[in-house]
Each structure stands twice: as C-alpha cells, then as structure tokens.
Design a protein around this motif. Structure first.
Motif, PDB file in Angstrom:
ATOM      1  N   THR A 140     -17.868 -18.790  -6.936  1.00 17.61           N
ATOM      2  CA  THR A 140     -19.183 -18.151  -6.876  1.00 17.61           C
ATOM      3  C   THR A 140     -20.119 -18.975  -5.997  1.00 17.61           C
ATOM      4  OG1 THR A 140     -18.848 -17.180  -9.066  1.00 17.61           O
ATOM      5  CG2 THR A 140     -21.136 -17.379  -8.285  1.00 17.61           C
ATOM      6  N   TYR A 141     -20.677 -18.310  -4.980  1.00 11.83           N
ATOM      7  CA  TYR A 141     -21.492 -19.011  -3.976  1.00 11.83           C
ATOM      8  C   TYR A 141     -22.933 -18.543  -4.028  1.00 11.83           C
ATOM      9  CZ  TYR A 141     -16.771 -19.709  -2.199  1.00 11.83           C
ATOM     10  OH  TYR A 141     -15.446 -20.018  -2.087  1.00 11.83           O
TER      11      TYR A 141
ATOM     12  N   LEU B 239     -15.838 -19.115 -12.056  1.00 11.90           N
ATOM     13  CA  LEU B 239     -16.130 -18.481 -13.355  1.00 11.90           C
ATOM     14  C   LEU B 239     -15.188 -18.942 -14.456  1.00 11.90           C
ATOM     15  CD1 LEU B 239     -17.252 -14.793 -12.738  1.00 11.90           C
ATOM     16  CD2 LEU B 239     -18.588 -16.903 -12.915  1.00 11.90           C
ATOM     17  N   ALA B 240     -13.893 -19.039 -14.153  1.00 11.10           N
ATOM     18  CA  ALA B 240     -12.947 -19.389 -15.207  1.00 11.10           C
ATOM     19  C   ALA B 240     -12.651 -20.891 -15.244  1.00 11.10           C
ATOM     20  CB  ALA B 240     -11.647 -18.599 -15.028  1.00 11.10           C
TER      21      ALA B 240
ATOM     22  N   ILE C 186      -5.791 -13.650 -12.849  1.00 15.79           N
ATOM     23  CA  ILE C 186      -5.881 -12.475 -13.721  1.00 15.79           C
ATOM     24  C   ILE C 186      -7.270 -11.851 -13.654  1.00 15.79           C
ATOM     25  CG2 ILE C 186      -4.083 -13.284 -15.297  1.00 15.79           C
ATOM     26  CD1 ILE C 186      -6.328 -13.933 -17.273  1.00 15.79           C
ATOM     27  N   PHE C 187      -8.200 -12.595 -13.072  1.00 14.73           N
ATOM     28  CA  PHE C 187      -9.544 -12.066 -12.825  1.00 14.73           C
ATOM     29  C   PHE C 187      -9.491 -10.706 -12.115  1.00 14.73           C
ATOM     30  CE2 PHE C 187     -13.632 -12.382 -10.320  1.00 14.73           C
ATOM     31  CZ  PHE C 187     -14.483 -12.338 -11.410  1.00 14.73           C
ATOM     32  N   ILE C 188      -8.510 -10.513 -11.249  1.00  9.70           N
ATOM     33  CA  ILE C 188      -8.474  -9.248 -10.493  1.00  9.70           C
ATOM     34  C   ILE C 188      -7.989  -8.072 -11.324  1.00  9.70           C
ATOM     35  CG2 ILE C 188      -8.033 -10.417  -8.294  1.00  9.70           C
ATOM     36  CD1 ILE C 188      -5.161  -9.385  -8.367  1.00  9.70           C
TER      37      ILE C 188
ATOM     38  N   GLY D 110     -17.637 -15.431 -18.339  1.00  8.56           N
ATOM     39  CA  GLY D 110     -18.029 -15.997 -17.063  1.00  8.56           C
ATOM     40  C   GLY D 110     -19.539 -16.091 -16.980  1.00  8.56           C
ATOM     41  N   GLU D 111     -20.037 -17.284 -16.676  1.00  6.52           N
ATOM     42  CA  GLU D 111     -21.490 -17.499 -16.652  1.00  6.52           C
ATOM     43  C   GLU D 111     -21.957 -17.886 -15.254  1.00  6.52           C
ATOM     44  OE1 GLU D 111     -23.277 -20.244 -19.397  1.00  6.52           O
ATOM     45  OE2 GLU D 111     -21.951 -19.562 -21.021  1.00  6.52           O
TER      46      GLU D 111
END
Ligand code: FES
Ligand code: FES
Ligand code: FES
Ligand SMILES: [Fe+2]
Ligand SMILES: [Fe+2]
Ligand SMILES: [Fe+2]
Ligand SMILES: [Mg+2]
Ligand SMILES: [Mg+2]
Ligand SMILES: [Mg+2]
Ligand SMILES: [Mg+2]
Ligand SMILES: [Mg+2]
Lengths: 386, 386, 386
Positions: B99-100, B111-112, C188-190, C240-241
C-alpha cells in the motif's frame, strides 16, 4: 540497438567451401534480376518494388525503364509515399523539394534552395534496367560491375524465337530455399498427387539419385554459371517400401526418355532454374527466386516455347491460359511454394545450414552451393541497405 | 536475452557536438512535460499515462495532482490493472496488498504483513506535478533536480492574460522528429494545399533560408533554453523551377511582415515549439513533442491568445472550435504528423543521424541539436525503465 | 543474427544460491511432465504438443504412447504439417521420404534412397512416455537420465485409490511465475471475492506469514524434491488496516484447522503444486506449470479424491463437473492465471529476479527457488532447441 550481423558468425565458421552462399542471405549483388513483366509498367507510370532488401522506384520514360532507390537523400523518406513528378524526367521529394533526375540519379535541384552546394553534386542510387522476353530486369549492383544480361540467364532463354509467358508471386522463404527446392531431384515426392498428370503421360518415380556423370558445372568465362543435372543419368525409384511392404508407387508411362517428368534441370546464378521438357516436351520452364529480403523471394515463373508463326504464338498463349498456368504454375508449383515456406523456420537462424542432414542425392544441391559461392559477384550486406 | 544499448554505439561515435541529443532517444530527464489537460482528471480520478518510457499513475487528491510509477515494488505488476484505493491518499496493490501513499510514494503498509521491515522504509517513485494554463505538467526526474516550470516552457506561455486551448494525440515517431519537423523552415513545402489558407491571407513561399542574424540561441541561466528563428531575416523562394520551367508557386499576399505564414518560430527544451502569429496574428501556437517511448510521442497542440474580458475569452473559445482546431490543429498539422511518421523508419536504427544529407537551411536544426545536447539536464536510459 | 543468450548474463551474476533456477527459463530437463490427458489420444491418433520449447509428435500404438521430435532430420520441416503414416509404427516425411520408427526414432528408410548410408544409422529424438492417473507424462530428457515417475510427482498423487480429474489450458507467463503464484501464501488476497466461498465455509485471512517450523524442504534421495508449507504454523491476518482504519476483512468460519482455505501447500520439481484439503477437505488439488516456451506454460489442473467404490467415483465425477470445475478450476484459479500473466512483463527481460522487493512471507518462495536450483536435473538451453 546495435548492428546485428546479417548471418550468424558461428555458422559461417562451420561451413566450408560454400561459405559465400550462406553469407548471401540477401542475395548476390551485381547481377540481373527480373522484377516485373514489361506489361505491368506503362509509359509514364511508377512502380515501387523491392530487390535484395532495397526499395526501388521504377519509371518508364519514352519507352525505357529506369530504377531509382526509393529513399530521399535528405532525410530518408520514401519518395513514393507522395510522388511529386513535376516533369517527365524528375521526381521531387514531397517533404522539402529535393528533385532527382531518373536517368542519372542526379540531385538536379532543391526547389526552395536552388543555390544549394548539393545541387548537381550528389546522386541518388540508380540501377541499370533492361527488358527481354517481356520481363523487366534490374542490375542490382554497382555501375562499373555491369555485365551483359546474357551472363545471368539460363542458356536458351534469350533465343530469338522463344515466346515467354508467366506470372509472379511473393513466397515467404529465403530465396535459397527456392533454388534448392527447384533443383532438388528428390523432392518430386511432394508432387505425387498433382492434377498435372491428367494432362500428359508422366514418368513420376518417387525419387531419383544422380549416377556418376549426371551433374556438370558450367563455368565458362563469358557465359552464365550454373549446374546441370541430366535425369537420363539418374537411378530412379518407382516403389517406396517400408519393412518390406510397398507403401507408395510412382506412375511410369514412358520408358524411353529420362527418369522423370522433366528430362533434366539446371540452376544458374543469380538464382534461376531451367526445367527442360516441362510441363510437356517442347516447353521449358524458367523460374527465378528473386531475393526480396531475408525471408521472402519473388517467385517469377515463366514458360518458354519456340514459336515462329502467329498461329503458334496464339496456340501457346491459349494453352498457357487453359492448361499450363492453372495446372502447372498454379497447381503443381503450389506444392513447392508451400514446401519452401514450411522449411524456412529451420534456416531462419542460419543453424539449419549446419544442422541439416543431407543424403546422397543432395550432392547436386551441394554442387550448386559451391558454384554459387565461387561465382556470385558480390554479397548484399546490411550496409548496402543503409 | 541481454541488455541491448538504447542507441547504436557506432552512431554515437560518429556524431560530434550533438551526441547527447542522439543519446536522448527516450527524452531528456529532469524536465517538465505536459501530459494531459487539467480537465481530463477529476477529483479522485485515476489516469494511466506514459512518459519517457515509464508508466505513471496520476491521481487528483483535494485538487492537487500526484504522479506515481505504475509498478508495484514487490513483483512489478501495474497497480492500475486492478486499482484498489481503500483510502483517498493511498493505493493498494491488488496482488499482495503493498500500500503506497500518493503524496510521498511511501510504502505505508503491507496489508497482511503490517510488521514488515519494509513498511515506512521503502518508496515507490513519485514525480512532482504542477498545473498551468489548463495543462498538467509532470517533472520526470529526480526530486533534488526540480527546476521551476518557467524554465521549461517558451517565453510568454505563462503570461497571466494568455488563454490557452488545445488537444493532444499520439504520433508514431520519435519525439525529436517532431521537434525537427516543427522548427524546420524548409518543410512548409508540405503545407502548400492546406485549407487553412482560405481563412486568412497567407504568405506562403515554397521555402526560405535563414540569412545571417536570423538564428539566436537563448541560454540565459535562469530562463528556458531554446533557439529562435526570425523569418523576417530569411530569404524566401516563391517559385520552384526545374530545368528552367516554373513547376510550383507559393502564394504571396502580404509583402510587409516576415516571409512566411508565421513571423518566426522557436524551439525550447525539453521539446516545445512556439510559432508566432500563427495561425493568425494575435495567436501563438505552442506545441510539445512529449517522449512516450523510442517510437512514439504525445503531440500536445495548444493555441494561446491574450484575453482580458469574458467576451474575448468566449470569442477565442468559439473561434478555436470553428476555425483553428479543425483547419489548423487538425487539418494543417495532419501533414506534419504524417511526415514525422513517414520519416521515422530512416532514424529507427539511429543510422539516419549520420546518413542524412542536410542542406543549408537545416543549419537551424543543427543549432537546436547542439543546444539540446548542451542544456538537456539528463538522458533517460534503459536503466531508468527497470 | 547471432546467438542471444537465453537469460541475461548480468542478471545471472547478481543472483546467489538460486542461479540455476533463473537459468531454467525453459524449464528443467530430465524430468517427467504431464502434457495431455490419456483420453485426448486415441489408438492410432497423432497429437502435436510443445514441451520446454520443443515441438513433439505423440502417437498411441497398440495402446502405448510414443513421443518423437516433430522435425525431420533432413531439412528440418515439421513432420506434422502433412503426416504420411504408411505403416502403424512409422511416419514418413512428406518432403523427401525420410521414414522414422516411433518406438526408437530410428531412420528406418528414405523411400527413394533405400540404400542411403544414413538408414539404420541415424535417430530422431524420442522421449519416454508413461501414463498415470489419466495423464500422459513425457520424460523430456536424455534416455540415460530417466528416473522413475514417482520421483517427479508430489507424494500421494500415485496412490492406488486416488481418482484424478482435471483440465488444462495455456497461460501466457513463464512456468516459474506459475509455481510462485501457487505456492505464495500471501497471494490469497486476490481470491477475496471468489464464488467458491459460497460452496463451503472458508477460512480466508487476507494473508498469512509462516512462523518458524512451518516450512520443510523434502530432499530424500529416492523421492520427489519439494518444499512443504504447513498453514497451521502460520500467523494469519484477518483485518487489513490503513492509517488505523480497517479497510478489508477476511472471513473466518472455522477456528479449528489451519489458517486458510487449505491446510497447507507444497511445491515439487519439476513444477507441480499440491494443495491439501482444497477446494474442500477430502480433496487434494495437484497442479502443474509445464514449460511450453519462455513465455507460456501449460496449466494442468487436477483434483484427486480417494475413491474405493463405483458410487464414490461417480459422486466425485458429478461434483467435479457441477462444483469444483466451474467454481474452483475455472472460477477461483482464473484469478491466478490473470495474476501470472500480468506479472510476466516484469520478469520478461530477467531483471525482475533482481529488481523485485520481496517481503517476509516470501521466504517460502526463496526456499523453493533454492531447492529447485539444487535438484533440477538439467537446464534446458537454446542448444537443445536446435
Ligand atoms: S526528406 Fe526529401 S527533401 Fe527532405
Ligand atoms: S506485486 Fe504488488 S503487492 Fe505483490
Ligand atoms: S525434409 Fe524431411 S525428408 Fe527432406
Ligand atoms: Fe517441385
Ligand atoms: Fe508544419
Ligand atoms: Fe491462487
Ligand atoms: Mg538506414
Ligand atoms: Mg538516469
Ligand atoms: Mg524491468
Ligand atoms: Mg542440454
Ligand atoms: Mg534450428
């Protein structure tokens, strides 16, 4: 971005006495090539053609054909993209007005810079042109190297009473695969189902191998250079056997003459085949494999028949349209075109020349490669294309 | 598979004092380039653009435009292929959640893997953006090299009362052929049939040559760097002659000012042309040739007119749509686009730079090449694209 | 025209202990690869396939499958372009009659040159074939290097009661991006929007990181070589934050087993993934990334379920068609195919292997690269393609 060699240098190191042939991927320079039929270029008309990787402009002026490089000296644009021909003898570049004389290539003028020091001092490349037997020939080479056309066509082609008819099309293979397909005595295997056999009684072995004495190199100083293969001195095979079982048979009608449909073939520099007594006795097939670029050649197919009367000429023209063009040049030779195109990928990276596994009858092809390497008058290089 | 040089090294050895220009096939780094009109990027929207071979993501956040390399640091995928924008300021890679932050390029989070040592310690490339005269400019270069936009646009372009309108399209030629086509005094030969001449009285010689004093290099420390060509100091040619016969004439209406449709042109780093009094006195054409990659540029065409009242602005906008866009930017400049694309093949392998045969009026182009080589702030290289 | 190295040598110098993996752009030679399903090749039929850059002809004779290089020794043409199979055991080249025996590759005959010294003395390349679990495997390598198939498939795949069903399709990425996409715990995010989740209760964190002890290299002398990743020893992330705000959540249904949809994956030479308990407990997904050429692989997707009765087999076949093929192999894995193809350009010029920026959970991928470099039995090179 850098200058890639035209031919793989590793391959050049591996071939022996026909290295010059492998180098001639773009064809041999300083030879005459037929590029169009005369009837395709009317008085005053322009044609754009390719030859040995170069783009050329052809124009007919007062009956005579001129050939000029189709690339402006100034900033390299093709003149043909918007041809500005203000006078009969000149062409003006559409971009900034550089004006060239067709007959000499001279930069005659720059329209908006008439006093330029360049005018009259620079030339665009031009090439000599001749017409014979209804074909336009271009001498792709340097002016001081020009030889008579008769040294670059097979014997007999210029005979006065020979009437020549033909067609041309682009084939997607290097020109050498054209030569070798045509001169290859063994390849007749691919023609076994040709419709041409219905128009005459064919001798059609599945293949034949030259016996001693069949092959002759012709290298007289003042004539064309070529290799002749006499089919009457070949050992033909009529039945193909696998594991003792006959699996394919070649038709045999005429035991008297030769071993094949033709009675002999010959291949000549700069890449032209003569097939005697083909498609029928009394006719000779002459066909050129004219290099266009690394991967394409112009297949110029012609048939010649001796004609002395108007009636003979009219008969030949008629028979050409109804028989020999559809069943010979179109039908029979379609197999050849397809075979050349399918062979091309193996030779594309040049390794084919050393990875191939030739067999005994291919000795004729090796003679041709050696002769071409000995007598080719120059190798067309990437530098010639700049 | 190996690293081919971007420019033919043999050619680089052959050019003299404008070697840096030949090297700049992908454009000059560390300069400002207009890449879209402001109106093309709404608040919160994303745009994918190319610039000097790099793919960029543009986003407008709270009114301000940000530019970020469109390639995830992790495994190189384009973020734009599936843009996951969970917050206003960030973009999350669709593949593994890198994340940018748009404003800084900071890798704000994975994120993960929120505890990754990479977070907060790595940055994706971002480039400064500015808007002026309705155009979005990107500084394609390194942050410590940023110069004021005013040093990269022609004089007058940022004038407060100048109203600017325009369009852009992709042209299939290297950006330098764009610059040289525009600044080339001799190329007006191609415009001789333009419909634009029906909308004003044109002086249209078939070409003109600069006399001593016509060309000035502008190289002041704090301003833009460019070459000015004053057409009032040119020698025009009105009649083109071949073999003593006039074959083409340029229309001549106004004997008073200049020698051409415009009264003068100038070309500026990093590749922008200013055409004064064109297409009509009172209007200036500013046009950029923005490098996209080796073989394409974005042709950003604009017209500027000083306007102080709403009525003037409305009149200019109206005249732009009905006259200058269709007959100038579309019609007249279509000839230029075509000429650049047709010239490209000759320069494709870089040999064009040494094989070309320039004539006297091309001295203006040589001045530009030398100035660009002297003042370009950096060469974009293949390494910059990795 | 010269021999470009297959892999950028500059990159090879930069990678450390997995250099052999970077070299294996065309795959590892001397391994077994599944290339078609048995049901795709009927008795007497021919198939043309690609494998590690080579074109192969497959034929089934008396029930057994044979694989032969699809390129005539003579002049390199593909035999398959016009297959002349005069006897059950042989194929004759359509051009000049070279005739090869499928079982041995022996040049049995040249139809028109039966006495050629080449006959019985030359061989075309053949490769051993085996069938297992409904797949045709080809050993792409040298005969003296042949290993048992069991050393090239994941443990359990050959279990007697395992019933295997599947499909295959061509993916436009190098085979290694297939392996790494499959074995990548973070990707696995996808899959977060997969329809598959409607067919079972998924644990679907947004990603998970291996803890110490999760990853094991399997390198026993007589078995397959691979890397196992045990998801029960992973640290999962469910929320996810970004900037303190939860922007994406992974569904969590089953707190008992593992951390993900599967309970663990493993990747084996020569490029095959085993996904345990997937798409549902009781089923194992085995999928191969078979190198076709530098930029494409055959994605062979199979599911295996232990079945001992006809009813179980019929139920599995039914569920495969209605659930697991459409929602798993087609739907779920479509995300993977897309991701691999989008990643390919970054690795195309090989620089991706050194320009990538891996994060902590990618340590599993590095284990695989190192293991593959240690145990790959040979690098397929450009020379093997000649
Ligand atoms: S390019 Fe032909 S005159 Fe300029
Ligand atoms: S490629 Fe972008 S997060 Fe992995
Ligand atoms: S190419 Fe196959 S037999 Fe000649
Ligand atoms: Fe033939
Ligand atoms: Fe112009
Ligand atoms: Fe996946
Ligand atoms: Mg050139
Ligand atoms: Mg740099
Ligand atoms: Mg890269
Ligand atoms: Mg090898
Ligand atoms: Mg090869």
């Amino acid at each position: 971005m850098s200058e890639e060699p035209l031919v793989n240098p590793e391959v050049l190191e591996m071939v022996g006495d026909w290295r010059g042939y492998v180098e001639a991927k773009l064809g041999f320079r300083n030879h005459w090539y037929p590029i169009r039929f005369s009837s395709e270029l009317n008085e005053g008309a322009l044609l754009v053609v390719e030859l040995l990787g170069e783009k050329l402009l052809l124009k007919r002026i007062d009956g005579k054909v001129y050939a000029m490089r189709d690339r402006c000296l100034h900033r390299g644009v093709p003149l043909s993209r918007k041809p500005d021909c203000y006078t009969k003898d000149t062409i003006t570049c559409w971009y900034h007005g550089y004006t060239y004389r067709f007959q000499t290539g001279e930069l005659a003028n720059i329209l908006a810079v008439p006093d330029s020091r360049l005018c009259g001092r620079r030339k665009i490349q031009t090439y000599p042109c001749e017409e014979a037997k209804g074909l336009i020939f271009v001498f792709l080479g340097d002016e001081h190297e020009v030889h008579p056309l008769s040294k670059d066509v097979p014997p007999g082609f210029l005979d006065e009473d020979l009437m020549v008819l033909g067609k041309h099309r682009v084939v997607d293979s290097n020109w050498r695969l054209g030569c070798e397909n045509g001169f290859d005595a063994l390849h007749i295997f691919i023609h076994k189902d040709s419709t041409l056999r219905h128009f005459r009684e064919f001798n059609f072995p599945i293949g034949h191998t030259p016996l001693p004495g069949a092959v002759t190199c012709i290298e007289e100083e003042d004539g064309p250079k070529g290799v002749e293969d006499d089919f009457s001195k070949h050992h033909p095979i009529w039945d193909g056997e696998i594991d003792g079982q006959i699996v394919v048979k070649g038709p045999k009608f005429d035991p008297k003459k030769g071993t094949s449909a033709s009675i002999g073939t010959s291949i000549w520099l700069p890449g032209v085949l003569k097939v005697e007594s083909f498609p029928v006795p009394g006719i000779t097939q002459f066909e050129w494999y004219v290099p266009l670029d690394e991967g394409r050649h112009l297949y110029v197919q012609t048939l010649g028949q001796a004609c002395t009367t108007d009636e003979e000429r009219s008969d030949f023209a008629n028979k050409f349209e109804t028989h020999w063009k559809p069943h010979g040049l179109d039908g029979f030779n379609a197999d050849d075109i397809w075979a050349r195109e399918v062979t091309q990928p193996f030779y594309d990276d040049d390794y084919g020349w050393v990875d191939e596994m030739l067999c005994e009858p291919d000795s004729t092809i090796l003679e041709w490669r050696r002769l071409a390497a000995r007598h080719g008058r120059g190798i067309q290089t990437k530098k010639d294309l700049r």
